[in-house]
Design an enzyme around this catalytic site. Sequence first.
Site, PDB file in Angstrom:
ATOM      1  N   GLN A  77      26.798   8.119 -12.480  1.00 42.28           N
ATOM      2  CA  GLN A  77      25.614   8.199 -11.600  1.00 42.28           C
ATOM      3  C   GLN A  77      26.081   8.145 -10.141  1.00 42.28           C
ATOM      4  OE1 GLN A  77      22.207   8.071 -12.905  1.00 42.28           O
ATOM      5  NE2 GLN A  77      21.763   8.731 -10.833  1.00 42.28           N
ATOM      6  N   PHE A  78      26.561   9.272  -9.614  1.00 40.74           N
ATOM      7  CA  PHE A  78      27.114   9.274  -8.257  1.00 40.74           C
ATOM      8  C   PHE A  78      26.067   8.915  -7.211  1.00 40.74           C
ATOM      9  CE2 PHE A  78      25.263  13.402  -7.664  1.00 40.74           C
ATOM     10  CZ  PHE A  78      25.214  13.607  -6.288  1.00 40.74           C
ATOM     11  N   THR A  79      24.797   9.072  -7.515  1.00 42.82           N
ATOM     12  CA  THR A  79      23.763   8.765  -6.523  1.00 42.82           C
ATOM     13  C   THR A  79      23.682   7.272  -6.201  1.00 42.82           C
ATOM     14  OG1 THR A  79      22.027   8.707  -8.211  1.00 42.82           O
ATOM     15  CG2 THR A  79      22.379  10.807  -7.077  1.00 42.82           C
TER      16      THR A  79
END
Length: 149
Positions: free
Chosen positions: A78-80
């Site tokens: 989940q790079f966000t």
Amino acid sequence: MKAVLQRVAQAHVSVDDEIIGAIGPGILVLLGVEQGDTAQHAAALAKKTAELRLFDDAAGKMNLSVEDTGGQLLVISQFTLAADCRKGRRPGFSRAAPPGEAKALYQDYIGQLRGRGLSVATGRFQAMMQVHLVNDGPVTLLLDSRGVF
């Protein structure tokens, strides 16, 4: 590294309408890798994830870990989670690790959990995924590896 841990009764992740990972009772982990994160961060965060007491004992107190209960984990990249939302209305992602580094640390984190004998299902790195969960409690926690060791 940042991780959102959600205690779940069940969860699964799908890509293009195909379920690629599913678990029963356990923890859904949304994992974000940031610039400057290292294998040491991955190991410390995996240890904390495995040992954190999120599950109820016979008295109804959160005294048991996923290791204690034999629960499963579903780990989703989940790079966000590395987003910077302090300015303007659009999140900035300059804090996120480059994809090659992020994937290696994501896999290291998963390997650390599996190395402890835990059952770990995963999403697909850099894919558009749909995550389905039944949050149990609800219990949701945010971990940051920079405060773990």
